[in-house]
Design a protein around this motif. Structure first.
Motif, mmCIF file in Angstrom:
data_model
loop_
_atom_site.group_PDB
_atom_site.id
_atom_site.type_symbol
_atom_site.label_atom_id
_atom_site.label_comp_id
_atom_site.label_asym_id
_atom_site.label_seq_id
_atom_site.Cartn_x
_atom_site.Cartn_y
_atom_site.Cartn_z
ATOM 1 N N THR A 1 0.831 -1.213 0.000
ATOM 2 C CA THR A 1 0.000 0.000 0.000
ATOM 3 C C THR A 1 0.863 1.260 0.000
ATOM 4 O O THR A 1 0.689 2.168 -0.813
ATOM 5 C CB THR A 1 -0.932 -0.003 1.240
ATOM 6 O OG1 THR A 1 -1.689 -1.207 1.216
ATOM 7 C CG2 THR A 1 -1.837 1.206 1.246
ATOM 8 N N VAL A 2 1.843 1.276 0.899
ATOM 9 C CA VAL A 2 2.664 2.494 1.002
ATOM 10 C C VAL A 2 3.513 2.680 -0.257
ATOM 11 O O VAL A 2 3.784 3.807 -0.685
ATOM 12 C CB VAL A 2 3.541 2.468 2.264
ATOM 13 C CG1 VAL A 2 4.735 1.540 2.142
ATOM 14 C CG2 VAL A 2 4.020 3.868 2.618
ATOM 15 N N VAL A 3 3.858 1.578 -0.920
ATOM 16 C CA VAL A 3 4.614 1.698 -2.179
ATOM 17 C C VAL A 3 3.765 2.427 -3.221
ATOM 18 O O VAL A 3 4.239 3.333 -3.922
ATOM 19 C CB VAL A 3 5.064 0.320 -2.699
ATOM 20 C CG1 VAL A 3 5.452 0.369 -4.178
ATOM 21 C CG2 VAL A 3 6.223 -0.216 -1.871
ATOM 22 N N GLU A 4 2.497 2.078 -3.279
ATOM 23 C CA GLU A 4 1.623 2.777 -4.239
ATOM 24 C C GLU A 4 1.501 4.263 -3.878
ATOM 25 O O GLU A 4 1.528 5.132 -4.753
ATOM 26 C CB GLU A 4 0.237 2.125 -4.263
ATOM 27 C CG GLU A 4 0.230 0.703 -4.835
ATOM 28 C CD GLU A 4 0.941 0.606 -6.197
ATOM 29 O OE1 GLU A 4 1.700 -0.373 -6.400
ATOM 30 O OE2 GLU A 4 0.779 1.528 -7.024
ATOM 31 N N GLU A 5 1.399 4.546 -2.583
ATOM 32 C CA GLU A 5 1.311 5.960 -2.147
ATOM 33 C C GLU A 5 2.596 6.705 -2.509
ATOM 34 O O GLU A 5 2.579 7.849 -2.975
ATOM 35 C CB GLU A 5 1.073 6.022 -0.627
ATOM 36 C CG GLU A 5 -0.311 5.559 -0.195
ATOM 37 C CD GLU A 5 -0.396 5.271 1.301
ATOM 38 O OE1 GLU A 5 -1.456 4.811 1.760
ATOM 39 O OE2 GLU A 5 0.621 5.501 2.001
ATOM 40 N N ILE A 6 3.721 6.025 -2.334
ATOM 41 C CA ILE A 6 5.020 6.642 -2.656
ATOM 42 C C ILE A 6 5.117 6.905 -4.149
ATOM 43 O O ILE A 6 5.541 7.985 -4.592
ATOM 44 C CB ILE A 6 6.165 5.735 -2.158
ATOM 45 C CG1 ILE A 6 6.302 5.848 -0.637
ATOM 46 C CG2 ILE A 6 7.475 6.063 -2.854
ATOM 47 C CD1 ILE A 6 7.273 4.868 -0.020
ATOM 48 N N GLN B 1 2.755 7.392 -6.218
ATOM 49 C CA GLN B 1 1.837 8.492 -6.572
ATOM 50 C C GLN B 1 2.453 9.843 -6.188
ATOM 51 O O GLN B 1 2.497 10.776 -6.988
ATOM 52 C CB GLN B 1 0.525 8.274 -5.805
ATOM 53 C CG GLN B 1 -0.642 9.072 -6.353
ATOM 54 C CD GLN B 1 -1.942 8.732 -5.624
ATOM 55 O OE1 GLN B 1 -1.973 7.842 -4.753
ATOM 56 N NE2 GLN B 1 -3.005 9.414 -5.944
ATOM 57 N N LYS B 2 2.998 9.918 -4.996
ATOM 58 C CA LYS B 2 3.617 11.163 -4.525
ATOM 59 C C LYS B 2 4.829 11.512 -5.401
ATOM 60 O O LYS B 2 5.041 12.656 -5.782
ATOM 61 C CB LYS B 2 4.023 11.022 -3.059
ATOM 62 C CG LYS B 2 4.763 12.196 -2.457
ATOM 63 C CD LYS B 2 3.982 13.503 -2.534
ATOM 64 C CE LYS B 2 2.867 13.585 -1.528
ATOM 65 N NZ LYS B 2 2.224 14.939 -1.560
ATOM 66 N N ALA B 3 5.573 10.477 -5.768
ATOM 67 C CA ALA B 3 6.767 10.697 -6.599
ATOM 68 C C ALA B 3 6.366 11.257 -7.954
ATOM 69 O O ALA B 3 6.982 12.184 -8.483
ATOM 70 C CB ALA B 3 7.538 9.401 -6.763
ATOM 71 N N GLU B 4 5.288 10.726 -8.496
ATOM 72 C CA GLU B 4 4.833 11.190 -9.812
ATOM 73 C C GLU B 4 4.424 12.662 -9.740
ATOM 74 O O GLU B 4 4.780 13.478 -10.587
ATOM 75 C CB GLU B 4 3.647 10.339 -10.274
ATOM 76 C CG GLU B 4 3.280 10.542 -11.754
ATOM 77 C CD GLU B 4 2.103 9.662 -12.161
ATOM 78 O OE1 GLU B 4 1.887 8.623 -11.487
ATOM 79 O OE2 GLU B 4 1.396 10.030 -13.112
ATOM 80 N N ALA C 1 12.123 6.649 -5.680
ATOM 81 C CA ALA C 1 11.012 6.755 -6.645
ATOM 82 C C ALA C 1 10.999 8.131 -7.304
ATOM 83 O O ALA C 1 10.799 8.252 -8.513
ATOM 84 C CB ALA C 1 9.686 6.505 -5.934
ATOM 85 N N VAL C 2 11.287 9.167 -6.517
ATOM 86 C CA VAL C 2 11.296 10.526 -7.084
ATOM 87 C C VAL C 2 12.357 10.644 -8.168
ATOM 88 O O VAL C 2 12.203 11.375 -9.149
ATOM 89 C CB VAL C 2 11.535 11.566 -5.965
ATOM 90 C CG1 VAL C 2 11.880 12.937 -6.538
ATOM 91 C CG2 VAL C 2 10.311 11.664 -5.063
#
Ligand SMILES: O=P(O)(O)OC[C@H]1O[C@H](O)[C@H](O)[C@@H](O)[C@@H]1O
Length: 476
Positions: A71-76, A78-81, A232-233
């Motif tokens: 879950t947190v990977v998906e949040e990361i 998304q935030k990175a994008e 990710a960023v």
């Protein structure tokens, strides 16, 4: 299933060569044999049992990071994008485990001149790690970034580290003055869910926060949001990073103790320590792995450098990590390693296939002393130099072993992180110490607080004031 029964595709993609640690050097003072290892069988089994017990009790939560962050990977991601869509720079404010992992992974997996690439080639914001409070360094960074186009990721497990929070306060004030109300989108906190000042600030000021799971200490946190967001960023495949770590974790769970690569690496270091090798040199033969030596230095020093064991006995454990780089430090440190005291073990981090290749042209052919280089590639040269250095150490009976990555990529880097973390924790069990605390840093922290007038540290301030004036002998 035993390690060797795994299908070949699942066989460890990292190769660990125990050069001259366990085989033909039986009888020579510096060699180890399988018998040396088997003589430790009871201790190894007990240490393994303790690892399993602590893992089951949630004490080694970092071992689960490859599996429990979907879950947190998906949040990361998304935030990175979102950050990649507008930010020109991404700055990590952190220190120790909150900075060294992001730096090591970025250097390994991105272009070695990532920040200097043109924006369209870079694909994401320039990346900086600010892990010191040297005023010149902090001021210099603000000469080259525009805070209005920058995201600052404040990373602190405790949420109270003086250096990181000082940096935060500077950025916080500057952004509010420069940008005003919607400054919050320029700050992301990565910290504990409840402890410390940072999470409170995030909640009060409304800036995004990612949580470092309980039971994940700073130097074991690279595969948590500490490392995953910055990676990710900058466009690094964090799912592959975690997949590699998961592969290594499963391998170490499945292999029996004598086939567990992390355990065996640990046992060799333990044997070496018992033989007085109190220095551990980490020598990557790849610029991309250069800062892995820095990351490993903290992991190894802070985990194993302990005054007492779990029985309260004073043992002054530990091994001094030394950062080196091949081939560069063949020309600065290897003289000591080959001829100096028998007090160190050298770990080579090798690479099977470099991601780039450069051929040495056949020029200067009338100069035999260099003509022989023509036609070879730099990959051949660096690998020859690595082998030659291993050979020189072996001939001088100096303990060394090699971890070889088939290639530097997110999968193998994830494996390497998990391998070295498990190795370190296992040596902690062999030494019967707590590999997850760092009581030795408290004195310095408290003295800093006292010197800067933190309320509640008056007694420490008086103690400092009473200290004998440090008069080095040489000052006449
Ligand atoms: O992440 P933080 O809580 O800010 O801590 C940052 C660093 O500071 C402390 O001194 C610890 O010794 C390190 O293990 C830690 O990585």
């Amino acid at each position: 299933m035993r390690y060797e029964q795994l299908p070949w595709q699942e066989q460890m993609k990292l190769r660990v060569d125990f050069n001259h640690m366990m085989t033909e050097f039986v009888g020579q003072e510096e060699g180890f044999t399988r018998e040396h290892i088997e003589a430790l069988a009871g201790k190894i089994q007990a240490a393994h049992g303790s690892m399993v017990e602590k893992s089951n009790a949630g004490g080694m939560a970092w071992r689960q990071l490859p599996f429990n962050q979907a879950t947190v990977v998906e949040e990361i991601l998304q935030k990175a994008e979102e950050i990649r869509s507008w930010a020109e720079a991404f700055v990590v404010l952190g220190i120790g485990g909150s900075a060294l992992g992001p730096l090591a992974v970025q250097t390994a997996l991105n272009h070695l001149h990532y920040n200097e690439l043109p924006g369209e080639k870079r694909g994401g914001p320039r990346f900086y790690v600010l892990d010191n409070v040297d005023p010149e360094r902090v001021a210099a960074l603000f000469d080259i970034i525009d805070p209005a186009q920058t995201v600052f990721n404040v990373i602190s497990k405790s949420g109270s580290t003086a250096e990181t929070m000082a940096q935060f306060m500077i950025v916080y004030d500057l952004l509010r003055q420069r940008i005003g109300a919607d400054y919050a989108k320029h700050i992301i906190a990565t910290t504990d869910a409840v402890k410390g000042n940072l999470i409170k600030l995030a909640q009060e000021e409304g800036f995004s926060a990612f949580i470092i799971p309980a039971g994940v200490g700073g130097r074991y946190s690279e595969l948590s949001p500490v490392g995953l967001l910055p990676a990710a960023v900058c466009g690094i495949d964090i799912k592959e990073l975690l997949a590699g770590a998961a592969y290594m974790e499963r391998l170490c769970q499945q292999a029996d103790v004598f086939r567990n690569p992390a355990y065996m690496l640990g046992v060799l270091q333990y044997l070496a320590m018992r033989r007085g090798k109190n220095i551990s040199v980490m020598m990557p033969y790849a610029e991309g792995l250069k800062y892995f030596a820095d990351w490993y230095a903290q992991l190894w020093a802070e985990s194993l450098g302990k005054r007492t064991n779990n029985q309260g006995e004073e043992i002054f454990a530990g091994q001094t990590p030394v950062k080196a780089l091949g081939t560069t430090d063949q020309h600065s440190q290897v003289q000591l390693y080959v001829e100096g005291p028998f007090d160190k073990v050298v770990t080579f981090l090798g690479v099977e296939n470099y991601r780039q290749e450069v051929t040495i042209p056949r020029v200067c052919q009338d100069l035999p002393g260099i003509a022989f280089l023509g036609g070879h590639t730099l990959g051949e040269l660096i690998k020859a130099e690595q082998f030659a250095t291993e050979y020189a150490l072996m001939k001088a009976q100096r303990l060394n072993f090699t971890i070889t990555l088939p290639e530097i990529n997110p999968f193998t880097v994830g494996q390497l992180i998990q391998l070295l973390e498990i190795q370190t924790a296992f040596v902690g069990e062999l030494l019967d110490i707590n590999a997850f605390d760092q009581p030795g840093v408290e004195e310095g922290k408290n003295a800093t607080y006292a010197l800067l007038g933190r309320p509640g540290y008056e007694a420490k301030k008086q103690e400092l004031a009473a200290r004998p004036e440090k008069k080095p002998e040489y000052l006449l």
